[in-house]
Design a protein around this motif. Structure first.
Motif, PDB file in Angstrom:
ATOM      1  N   ILE A  55       0.801  -1.363  -0.110  1.00  0.00           N
ATOM      2  CA  ILE A  55       0.169  -0.018   0.099  1.00  0.00           C
ATOM      3  C   ILE A  55       0.999   1.387   0.075  1.00  0.00           C
ATOM      4  O   ILE A  55       1.597   1.322   0.619  1.00  0.00           O
ATOM      5  CB  ILE A  55      -0.882  -0.012   1.357  1.00  0.00           C
ATOM      6  CG1 ILE A  55      -1.923  -0.962   1.284  1.00  0.00           C
ATOM      7  CG2 ILE A  55      -1.554   1.343   1.267  1.00  0.00           C
ATOM      8  CD1 ILE A  55      -2.873  -1.232   2.323  1.00  0.00           C
ATOM      9  N   SER A  56       0.605   2.011  -1.034  1.00  0.00           N
ATOM     10  CA  SER A  56       1.542   3.302  -1.080  1.00  0.00           C
ATOM     11  C   SER A  56       0.330   4.422  -0.904  1.00  0.00           C
ATOM     12  O   SER A  56      -0.668   4.428  -0.757  1.00  0.00           O
ATOM     13  CB  SER A  56       1.943   3.425  -2.482  1.00  0.00           C
ATOM     14  OG  SER A  56       0.953   3.758  -3.464  1.00  0.00           O
ATOM     15  N   GLY A  57       1.097   5.597  -0.356  1.00  0.00           N
ATOM     16  CA  GLY A  57       0.229   6.663  -0.007  1.00  0.00           C
ATOM     17  C   GLY A  57      -0.157   6.809   1.510  1.00  0.00           C
ATOM     18  O   GLY A  57       0.497   6.255   2.303  1.00  0.00           O
ATOM     19  N   PRO A  58      -0.980   7.695   1.972  1.00  0.00           N
ATOM     20  CA  PRO A  58      -1.365   7.658   3.299  1.00  0.00           C
ATOM     21  C   PRO A  58      -1.836   6.354   3.790  1.00  0.00           C
ATOM     22  O   PRO A  58      -2.356   5.465   3.089  1.00  0.00           O
ATOM     23  CB  PRO A  58      -2.715   8.704   3.162  1.00  0.00           C
ATOM     24  CG  PRO A  58      -2.552   9.413   1.944  1.00  0.00           C
ATOM     25  CD  PRO A  58      -2.062   8.473   1.110  1.00  0.00           C
ATOM     26  N   THR A  59      -1.348   6.014   4.979  1.00  0.00           N
ATOM     27  CA  THR A  59      -1.566   4.723   5.870  1.00  0.00           C
ATOM     28  C   THR A  59      -3.085   4.686   5.915  1.00  0.00           C
ATOM     29  O   THR A  59      -3.768   5.550   6.519  1.00  0.00           O
ATOM     30  CB  THR A  59      -0.666   4.706   7.210  1.00  0.00           C
ATOM     31  OG1 THR A  59       0.661   4.960   6.786  1.00  0.00           O
ATOM     32  CG2 THR A  59      -1.147   3.421   7.847  1.00  0.00           C
ATOM     33  N   PRO A  60      -3.645   3.441   5.530  1.00  0.00           N
ATOM     34  CA  PRO A  60      -4.951   3.257   5.932  1.00  0.00           C
ATOM     35  C   PRO A  60      -5.366   3.441   7.300  1.00  0.00           C
ATOM     36  O   PRO A  60      -4.677   2.825   8.103  1.00  0.00           O
ATOM     37  CB  PRO A  60      -5.380   1.888   5.231  1.00  0.00           C
ATOM     38  CG  PRO A  60      -4.133   1.699   4.345  1.00  0.00           C
ATOM     39  CD  PRO A  60      -2.843   2.337   4.975  1.00  0.00           C
ATOM     40  N   LEU A  61      -6.418   3.503   7.754  1.00  0.00           N
ATOM     41  CA  LEU A  61      -7.144   3.295   9.192  1.00  0.00           C
ATOM     42  C   LEU A  61      -7.656   1.823   8.912  1.00  0.00           C
ATOM     43  O   LEU A  61      -7.848   1.349   8.311  1.00  0.00           O
ATOM     44  CB  LEU A  61      -8.195   4.319   9.427  1.00  0.00           C
ATOM     45  CG  LEU A  61      -7.786   5.709   9.518  1.00  0.00           C
ATOM     46  CD1 LEU A  61      -9.026   6.726   9.682  1.00  0.00           C
ATOM     47  CD2 LEU A  61      -6.769   6.204  10.368  1.00  0.00           C
ATOM     48  N   PHE A  62      -7.903   1.478  10.716  1.00  0.00           N
ATOM     49  CA  PHE A  62      -8.248   0.000  10.340  1.00  0.00           C
ATOM     50  C   PHE A  62      -9.201  -0.112  11.698  1.00  0.00           C
ATOM     51  O   PHE A  62      -8.996   0.790  12.908  1.00  0.00           O
ATOM     52  CB  PHE A  62      -6.829  -0.923  10.714  1.00  0.00           C
ATOM     53  CG  PHE A  62      -7.385  -2.135  10.573  1.00  0.00           C
ATOM     54  CD1 PHE A  62      -7.262  -3.050   9.407  1.00  0.00           C
ATOM     55  CD2 PHE A  62      -7.849  -3.030  11.723  1.00  0.00           C
ATOM     56  CE1 PHE A  62      -7.657  -4.407   9.103  1.00  0.00           C
ATOM     57  CE2 PHE A  62      -8.354  -4.464  11.559  1.00  0.00           C
ATOM     58  CZ  PHE A  62      -8.185  -5.121  10.191  1.00  0.00           C
ATOM     59  N   ILE A  63     -10.427  -0.636  11.571  1.00  0.00           N
ATOM     60  CA  ILE A  63     -11.271  -0.826  12.730  1.00  0.00           C
ATOM     61  C   ILE A  63     -11.420  -2.364  13.130  1.00  0.00           C
ATOM     62  O   ILE A  63     -11.589  -2.966  12.172  1.00  0.00           O
ATOM     63  CB  ILE A  63     -12.685  -0.214  12.403  1.00  0.00           C
ATOM     64  CG1 ILE A  63     -12.565   1.158  12.085  1.00  0.00           C
ATOM     65  CG2 ILE A  63     -13.517  -0.384  13.634  1.00  0.00           C
ATOM     66  CD1 ILE A  63     -13.878   1.943  11.673  1.00  0.00           C
ATOM     67  N   ASP A  64     -10.989  -2.615  14.164  1.00  0.00           N
ATOM     68  CA  ASP A  64     -11.055  -4.103  14.920  1.00  0.00           C
ATOM     69  C   ASP A  64     -12.518  -4.255  15.173  1.00  0.00           C
ATOM     70  O   ASP A  64     -12.995  -3.538  16.078  1.00  0.00           O
ATOM     71  CB  ASP A  64     -10.071  -4.498  15.819  1.00  0.00           C
ATOM     72  CG  ASP A  64      -8.886  -4.058  15.403  1.00  0.00           C
ATOM     73  OD1 ASP A  64      -8.239  -5.116  14.782  1.00  0.00           O
ATOM     74  OD2 ASP A  64      -8.306  -3.158  15.656  1.00  0.00           O
ATOM     75  N   ARG A  65     -13.517  -5.073  14.498  1.00  0.00           N
ATOM     76  CA  ARG A  65     -14.548  -5.728  14.861  1.00  0.00           C
ATOM     77  C   ARG A  65     -14.713  -7.182  14.174  1.00  0.00           C
ATOM     78  O   ARG A  65     -15.327  -7.508  13.549  1.00  0.00           O
ATOM     79  CB  ARG A  65     -15.754  -5.137  14.071  1.00  0.00           C
ATOM     80  CG  ARG A  65     -15.936  -3.627  14.520  1.00  0.00           C
ATOM     81  CD  ARG A  65     -16.682  -3.654  16.081  1.00  0.00           C
ATOM     82  NE  ARG A  65     -17.753  -4.426  16.067  1.00  0.00           N
ATOM     83  CZ  ARG A  65     -18.935  -3.731  16.040  1.00  0.00           C
ATOM     84  NH1 ARG A  65     -19.121  -2.512  15.691  1.00  0.00           N
ATOM     85  NH2 ARG A  65     -20.098  -4.509  16.281  1.00  0.00           N
ATOM     86  N   PRO A  66     -14.189  -7.936  15.058  1.00  0.00           N
ATOM     87  CA  PRO A  66     -14.148  -9.527  14.904  1.00  0.00           C
ATOM     88  C   PRO A  66     -15.456 -10.100  14.960  1.00  0.00           C
ATOM     89  O   PRO A  66     -15.783 -11.138  14.161  1.00  0.00           O
ATOM     90  CB  PRO A  66     -13.314 -10.076  16.237  1.00  0.00           C
ATOM     91  CG  PRO A  66     -13.453  -8.924  17.003  1.00  0.00           C
ATOM     92  CD  PRO A  66     -13.371  -7.698  16.539  1.00  0.00           C
ATOM     93  N   ASP A  67     -16.376  -9.377  15.453  1.00  0.00           N
ATOM     94  CA  ASP A  67     -17.673  -9.962  15.433  1.00  0.00           C
ATOM     95  C   ASP A  67     -18.357  -9.764  14.194  1.00  0.00           C
ATOM     96  O   ASP A  67     -19.013 -10.797  13.783  1.00  0.00           O
ATOM     97  CB  ASP A  67     -18.619  -9.240  16.696  1.00  0.00           C
ATOM     98  CG  ASP A  67     -18.448  -7.622  16.328  1.00  0.00           C
ATOM     99  OD1 ASP A  67     -17.617  -7.177  16.106  1.00  0.00           O
ATOM    100  OD2 ASP A  67     -19.660  -7.111  17.023  1.00  0.00           O
ATOM    101  N   LEU A  68     -18.268  -8.722  13.691  1.00  0.00           N
ATOM    102  CA  LEU A  68     -18.923  -8.576  12.269  1.00  0.00           C
ATOM    103  C   LEU A  68     -18.085  -9.288  11.024  1.00  0.00           C
ATOM    104  O   LEU A  68     -18.753  -9.589  10.201  1.00  0.00           O
ATOM    105  CB  LEU A  68     -18.704  -6.776  11.884  1.00  0.00           C
ATOM    106  CG  LEU A  68     -19.877  -6.085  12.708  1.00  0.00           C
ATOM    107  CD1 LEU A  68     -19.673  -4.495  12.504  1.00  0.00           C
ATOM    108  CD2 LEU A  68     -21.280  -6.433  12.514  1.00  0.00           C
ATOM    109  N   SER A  69     -16.572  -9.259  11.323  1.00  0.00           N
ATOM    110  CA  SER A  69     -15.918  -9.947  10.524  1.00  0.00           C
ATOM    111  C   SER A  69     -16.504 -11.845  10.321  1.00  0.00           C
ATOM    112  O   SER A  69     -16.592 -12.280   9.247  1.00  0.00           O
ATOM    113  CB  SER A  69     -14.644 -10.012  10.922  1.00  0.00           C
ATOM    114  OG  SER A  69     -13.934  -8.641  10.617  1.00  0.00           O
TER     115      SER A  69
END
Length: 220
Positions: free
Chosen positions: A138-152
């Motif tokens: 991945i190049s450019g701005p670092t992505p954000l990440f949301i942890d929701r194992p229940d929804l995953s």
């Protein structure tokens, strides 16, 4: 402000496992290679193998031409470690991975109740989203990440039949990776997924900000 909320869903086909591995086959990260280098070379010679190979899968002129170009690109990588890794990944794509479908990809719409739950999860989790780390493609701005194992886990359970109907293969759910939020000017570069786990996978587009523009996906 985020431009894309995505969840990557992976399914594994248990029959497609290296014959030269040991350990817990249900956990690809725990597998170990049985053959040491001297044994590998001996096996290579005993089977009269040659390089470059020419039995591409699928063995069509278009795919062969594409893979020849890819191997030429790999040869130009200066770093030995990266060049070796690129050879392994390209060999997987060129010779080892079978076709499950005629075209290699499809497009479907997620059930509305599930997509609404995922969108709510993103918007609720956005204030506490963390920066994703160590993603070298991945190049450019670092992505954000949301942890929701229940929804995953819900995604794995409820969308499994989509992948099975498309591929015609009974699948074992492996992992749903998300939620990754790409930001403006972020780019996911061309890459090859891991053959041990990424047998059948799909990307689920969950949501986008109001000012986001359509974005392309290139699939070989």
């Amino acid at each position: 402000m985020f431009s894309r909320g995505l969840c990557t869903i992976l399914f594994a086909a248990p029959a497609l496992v290296w014959a030269t591995t040991k350990g817990d086959l249900s956990n690809p990260d725990a597998q170990k290679i049985l053959l040491v280098e001297s044994e590998r070379i001996e096996e290579y010679r005993s089977r009269n193998y040659t390089w470059p190979l020419n039995n591409y899968s699928p063995n069509t002129p278009g795919w062969a031409s594409l893979m020849v170009d890819r191997f030429h690109q790999v040869e130009e990588i200066d770093d030995r470690g990266r060049r070796y890794e690129a050879y392994i990944q390209t060999i997987h794509s060129a010779f080892l991975v079978p076709n499950f479908t005629e075209h290699g990809f499809g497009l479907a719409r997620c059930p509305e109740d599930l997509i609404e739950a995922l969108r709510a999860g993103i918007r609720d989790g956005l204030p506490n989203a963390r920066y994703e780390q160590n993603v070298d493609v991945i190049s450019g701005p670092t992505p954000l990440f949301i942890d929701r194992p229940d929804l995953s886990q819900r995604v794995l359970n409820e969308l499994r039949h989509y992948a099975e109907e498309w591929s015609g293969v009974e699948l074992t759910p492996y992992r749903a990776y998300g939620f990754r939020l790409y930001r403006n000017d972020s780019q996911l570069m061309m890459h090859v997924d891991k053959m041990q786990t990424h047998i059948i996978s799909f990307i689920l587009h969950i949501d986008s900000s109001d000012d986001a523009e359509p974005w392309p996906i290139f699939i070989e």
